[in-house]
Design a protein around this motif. Sequence first.
Motif, PDB file in Angstrom:
ATOM      1  N   ASN A  32      -9.703 -16.064 -22.131  1.00 26.17           N
ATOM      2  CA  ASN A  32     -10.698 -15.092 -21.652  1.00 26.17           C
ATOM      3  C   ASN A  32     -10.645 -15.074 -20.124  1.00 26.17           C
ATOM      4  O   ASN A  32     -11.609 -15.399 -19.439  1.00 26.17           O
ATOM      5  CB  ASN A  32     -12.099 -15.481 -22.160  1.00 26.17           C
ATOM      6  N   ASP A  33      -9.483 -14.712 -19.604  1.00 29.02           N
ATOM      7  CA  ASP A  33      -9.304 -14.735 -18.156  1.00 29.02           C
ATOM      8  C   ASP A  33      -9.731 -13.407 -17.534  1.00 29.02           C
ATOM      9  O   ASP A  33     -10.306 -12.545 -18.214  1.00 29.02           O
ATOM     10  CB  ASP A  33      -7.853 -15.101 -17.799  1.00 29.02           C
ATOM     11  N   CYS A  56     -10.058 -19.964 -19.050  1.00 24.68           N
ATOM     12  CA  CYS A  56      -9.792 -18.959 -18.003  1.00 24.68           C
ATOM     13  C   CYS A  56      -9.407 -19.663 -16.711  1.00 24.68           C
ATOM     14  O   CYS A  56      -9.610 -20.869 -16.564  1.00 24.68           O
ATOM     15  CB  CYS A  56     -10.972 -18.021 -17.828  1.00 24.68           C
ATOM     16  N   ASP A  57      -8.830 -18.913 -15.785  1.00 23.07           N
ATOM     17  CA  ASP A  57      -8.387 -19.477 -14.513  1.00 23.07           C
ATOM     18  C   ASP A  57      -9.588 -19.754 -13.598  1.00 23.07           C
ATOM     19  O   ASP A  57     -10.661 -19.182 -13.772  1.00 23.07           O
ATOM     20  CB  ASP A  57      -7.418 -18.490 -13.844  1.00 23.07           C
ATOM     21  N   GLY A  67     -18.409 -20.814 -16.890  1.00 27.25           N
ATOM     22  CA  GLY A  67     -18.003 -19.429 -16.661  1.00 27.25           C
ATOM     23  C   GLY A  67     -16.817 -18.974 -17.490  1.00 27.25           C
ATOM     24  O   GLY A  67     -16.357 -17.839 -17.363  1.00 27.25           O
ATOM     25  N   SER A  68     -16.327 -19.838 -18.376  1.00 26.81           N
ATOM     26  CA  SER A  68     -15.143 -19.453 -19.166  1.00 26.81           C
ATOM     27  C   SER A  68     -15.482 -18.371 -20.192  1.00 26.81           C
ATOM     28  O   SER A  68     -14.624 -17.580 -20.575  1.00 26.81           O
ATOM     29  CB  SER A  68     -14.543 -20.674 -19.869  1.00 26.81           C
ATOM     30  N   GLY A  69     -16.748 -18.353 -20.636  1.00 24.55           N
ATOM     31  CA  GLY A  69     -17.152 -17.354 -21.629  1.00 24.55           C
ATOM     32  C   GLY A  69     -17.625 -17.965 -22.942  1.00 24.55           C
ATOM     33  O   GLY A  69     -17.731 -17.256 -23.945  1.00 24.55           O
ATOM     34  N   LYS A  70     -17.934 -19.256 -22.935  1.00 23.72           N
ATOM     35  CA  LYS A  70     -18.397 -19.940 -24.161  1.00 23.72           C
ATOM     36  C   LYS A  70     -19.598 -19.244 -24.784  1.00 23.72           C
ATOM     37  O   LYS A  70     -19.655 -19.045 -25.988  1.00 23.72           O
ATOM     38  CB  LYS A  70     -18.872 -21.372 -23.850  1.00 23.72           C
ATOM     39  N   SER A  71     -20.573 -18.901 -23.925  1.00 21.34           N
ATOM     40  CA  SER A  71     -21.813 -18.336 -24.472  1.00 21.34           C
ATOM     41  C   SER A  71     -21.544 -16.977 -25.109  1.00 21.34           C
ATOM     42  O   SER A  71     -22.100 -16.663 -26.164  1.00 21.34           O
ATOM     43  CB  SER A  71     -22.870 -18.188 -23.376  1.00 21.34           C
TER      44      SER A  71
END
Length: 206
Positions: free
Chosen positions: A175-176, A132-133, A11-15
């Motif tokens: 990317n929080d 991200c958190d 869910g950090s935003g890698k994709s």
Amino acid sequence: MYKIGLTGGIGSGKSRVADLLAEWGAAIIDTDVIAHDLTAPGGAAIEPISQLFGPDVIAATGALDRQAMRDLVFESPEARQQLEALLHPMIGAVTKQRASLARGCYLVYVVPLLVESGHWRDRVDRICVVDCDIETQFKRVQARSGLTREAITRIINAQVPRETRLAAADDVIINDGTTGADELVRRTRVLHDGWCVQARQGCSPS
Ligand code: ADP
């Protein structure tokens, strides 16, 4: 080819970052996509998984029943090891094959467990962490997949802590929960421009 290892917690935003880099001309190899392909209906891993764990982990569609498999490996560390021993060499072989065919200004390996698996450091020029958190991870994954908080906690706990991942990074994209879409594009673009220069120079910066 100049190589970037892109990682980050679930869910950090890698994709999202990988999609942007692809749009700008990078070649992308995503080990999660490869794992998905191998365990889709007719995928090369389906038959050996069925033989190892029985037909209950294969859904009616012929794909791996991810929830059943998740439950099984959560209960049994041995089953987890067996699954990894089966899948990792297959993922490695497909990764190698796709890398040999890759075309782009540089190559990005998207590897969720890059830091965990240890052997990537020597295979890439730079490691980039999307950070991200944990609360934001929960929110995004819940919205995307509908998994319960407990299930997400299990996944997060099976990954290295945020600090460990950050310690392995050459580059970080924050990317929080406060990062807007445009800001993510801007932060990613700055790194992309730098990597393009390094790729052209053919150097491995420190
Ligand atoms: P990962 O590949 O690391 O698991 P994703 O790129 O799939 O993460 O992102 C997880 C979810 O969060 C996706 O639905 C994505 O669209 C969303 N997302 C990622 N970054 C942002 C952001 N900056 N703002 C809003 N939503 C985001």
